[in-house]
Design a protein around this motif. Structure first.
Motif, mmCIF file in Angstrom:
data_model
loop_
_atom_site.group_PDB
_atom_site.id
_atom_site.type_symbol
_atom_site.label_atom_id
_atom_site.label_comp_id
_atom_site.label_asym_id
_atom_site.label_seq_id
_atom_site.Cartn_x
_atom_site.Cartn_y
_atom_site.Cartn_z
ATOM 1 N N ASP A 265 -8.629 7.987 32.000
ATOM 2 C CA ASP A 265 -8.361 8.369 33.380
ATOM 3 C C ASP A 265 -9.701 8.340 34.109
ATOM 4 O O ASP A 265 -10.528 9.234 33.926
ATOM 5 C CB ASP A 265 -7.730 9.762 33.422
ATOM 6 C CG ASP A 265 -7.497 10.266 34.834
ATOM 7 O OD1 ASP A 265 -7.689 9.496 35.801
ATOM 8 O OD2 ASP A 265 -7.104 11.444 34.986
ATOM 9 N N ASP A 266 -9.947 7.302 34.905
ATOM 10 C CA ASP A 266 -11.234 7.140 35.573
ATOM 11 C C ASP A 266 -11.425 8.123 36.718
ATOM 12 O O ASP A 266 -12.564 8.447 37.063
ATOM 13 C CB ASP A 266 -11.385 5.709 36.104
ATOM 14 C CG ASP A 266 -11.563 4.712 34.983
ATOM 15 O OD1 ASP A 266 -12.294 5.033 34.028
ATOM 16 O OD2 ASP A 266 -10.969 3.620 35.048
ATOM 17 N N GLU B 204 -9.145 0.038 37.569
ATOM 18 C CA GLU B 204 -9.392 1.477 37.576
ATOM 19 C C GLU B 204 -8.140 2.192 37.097
ATOM 20 O O GLU B 204 -7.031 1.855 37.490
ATOM 21 C CB GLU B 204 -9.768 1.969 38.975
ATOM 22 C CG GLU B 204 -10.116 3.430 38.997
ATOM 23 C CD GLU B 204 -10.519 3.925 40.373
ATOM 24 O OE1 GLU B 204 -10.954 5.071 40.457
ATOM 25 O OE2 GLU B 204 -10.379 3.171 41.342
ATOM 26 N N GLY B 205 -8.327 3.164 36.240
ATOM 27 C CA GLY B 205 -7.209 3.922 35.700
ATOM 28 C C GLY B 205 -7.062 5.264 36.388
ATOM 29 O O GLY B 205 -8.038 5.871 36.821
ATOM 30 N N THR B 206 -5.820 5.736 36.493
ATOM 31 C CA THR B 206 -5.522 7.050 37.050
ATOM 32 C C THR B 206 -4.766 7.853 36.002
ATOM 33 O O THR B 206 -4.506 7.372 34.909
ATOM 34 C CB THR B 206 -4.665 6.914 38.322
ATOM 35 O OG1 THR B 206 -3.420 6.302 37.981
ATOM 36 C CG2 THR B 206 -5.357 6.083 39.379
ATOM 37 N N ALA B 207 -4.392 9.075 36.359
ATOM 38 C CA ALA B 207 -3.653 9.912 35.412
ATOM 39 C C ALA B 207 -2.266 9.319 35.132
ATOM 40 O O ALA B 207 -1.785 9.356 34.003
ATOM 41 C CB ALA B 207 -3.530 11.333 35.948
ATOM 42 N N LEU C 147 4.623 -0.427 26.259
ATOM 43 C CA LEU C 147 3.724 -0.238 27.391
ATOM 44 C C LEU C 147 3.905 -1.352 28.412
ATOM 45 O O LEU C 147 4.157 -2.489 28.046
ATOM 46 C CB LEU C 147 2.271 -0.223 26.910
ATOM 47 C CG LEU C 147 1.821 0.975 26.101
ATOM 48 C CD1 LEU C 147 0.373 0.815 25.682
ATOM 49 C CD2 LEU C 147 1.981 2.255 26.878
ATOM 50 N N GLU C 148 3.756 -1.005 29.675
ATOM 51 C CA GLU C 148 3.865 -1.986 30.752
ATOM 52 C C GLU C 148 2.483 -2.202 31.367
ATOM 53 O O GLU C 148 1.815 -1.255 31.738
ATOM 54 C CB GLU C 148 4.802 -1.476 31.840
ATOM 55 C CG GLU C 148 6.231 -1.304 31.404
ATOM 56 C CD GLU C 148 7.081 -0.724 32.521
ATOM 57 O OE1 GLU C 148 6.742 -0.882 33.695
ATOM 58 O OE2 GLU C 148 8.093 -0.093 32.178
ATOM 59 N N PHE C 149 2.071 -3.471 31.453
ATOM 60 C CA PHE C 149 0.842 -3.847 32.179
ATOM 61 C C PHE C 149 0.833 -5.297 32.505
ATOM 62 O O PHE C 149 1.659 -6.062 32.108
ATOM 63 C CB PHE C 149 -0.434 -3.430 31.440
ATOM 64 C CG PHE C 149 -0.609 -3.934 30.041
ATOM 65 C CD1 PHE C 149 -1.301 -5.091 29.796
ATOM 66 C CD2 PHE C 149 -0.100 -3.222 28.965
ATOM 67 C CE1 PHE C 149 -1.511 -5.539 28.501
ATOM 68 C CE2 PHE C 149 -0.303 -3.640 27.682
ATOM 69 C CZ PHE C 149 -0.996 -4.791 27.441
ATOM 70 N N VAL D 169 -3.243 -0.126 32.902
ATOM 71 C CA VAL D 169 -3.948 -1.329 33.336
ATOM 72 C C VAL D 169 -4.830 -1.757 32.172
ATOM 73 O O VAL D 169 -5.443 -0.921 31.508
ATOM 74 C CB VAL D 169 -4.764 -1.104 34.626
ATOM 75 C CG1 VAL D 169 -3.859 -0.928 35.813
ATOM 76 C CG2 VAL D 169 -5.696 0.075 34.497
ATOM 77 N N PHE D 170 -4.893 -3.031 31.892
ATOM 78 C CA PHE D 170 -5.563 -3.550 30.705
ATOM 79 C C PHE D 170 -6.999 -3.924 31.021
ATOM 80 O O PHE D 170 -7.260 -4.719 31.926
ATOM 81 C CB PHE D 170 -4.791 -4.757 30.166
ATOM 82 C CG PHE D 170 -5.286 -5.240 28.838
ATOM 83 C CD1 PHE D 170 -5.134 -4.468 27.706
ATOM 84 C CD2 PHE D 170 -5.897 -6.475 28.725
ATOM 85 C CE1 PHE D 170 -5.583 -4.912 26.473
ATOM 86 C CE2 PHE D 170 -6.346 -6.937 27.492
ATOM 87 C CZ PHE D 170 -6.192 -6.150 26.370
ATOM 88 N N ASP D 171 -7.932 -3.338 30.288
ATOM 89 C CA ASP D 171 -9.355 -3.646 30.409
ATOM 90 C C ASP D 171 -9.789 -4.321 29.111
ATOM 91 O O ASP D 171 -9.905 -3.678 28.077
ATOM 92 C CB ASP D 171 -10.140 -2.353 30.636
ATOM 93 C CG ASP D 171 -11.637 -2.579 30.712
ATOM 94 O OD1 ASP D 171 -12.067 -3.756 30.738
ATOM 95 O OD2 ASP D 171 -12.379 -1.581 30.739
#
Length: 122
Positions: A46-47, A23-26, A120-122, A96-98
């Motif tokens: 941004d979910d 799940e992604g946030t701002a 980018l960091e993930f 976060v990687f989807d």
């Protein structure tokens, strides 16, 4: 035909499983990858707000300048660098990687690694 239906069902099942965990946030949006046979599409989502922050694809003008093909690993790597730059312009550093139900192999892996190289960091 039966083989194609099974393949589509497997992709949908994997995608649903991945989306249940990611799940992604701002502050840490979801980097969503969609793959077709000829093209790749990347969105930062941004979910919580239900909005797409930004997105790039192999159809965008920045990618067309590279003269790469979206159906190749080299094209995916070039798109990853463009996506990382677009995210940094929006002040996104962590995501976060989807992988969208696709296996982490080939074009998906090349895109992810080039995004990491782009900052980018993930």
């Amino acid at each position: 035909m039966k083989k194609l239906v099974k393949k589509q069902q497997g992709l949908k099942r994997r995608h649903t499983r991945v989306r249940g965990k990611v799940e992604g946030t701002a502050k840490c949006p979801r980097l969503c990858v969609t793959r077709s046979n000829k093209n790749l599409y990347v969105q930062f989502v941004d979910d919580v707000a239900g909005k797409s922050i930004c997105g790039v694809s192999t159809h965008s003008a920045d990618f067309k300048k590279t003269k790469k093909n979206g159906a190749t690993v080299e094209g995916a790597a070039a798109l990853g660098k463009i996506a990382a730059k677009a995210a940094q312009d929006k002040k996104i550093k962590k995501v976060v990687f989807d992988r969208g139900g696709n296996l982490y192999h080939g074009r998906i892996k090349a895109l992810a690694e080039s995004c990491r190289e782009g900052g980018l960091e993930f």
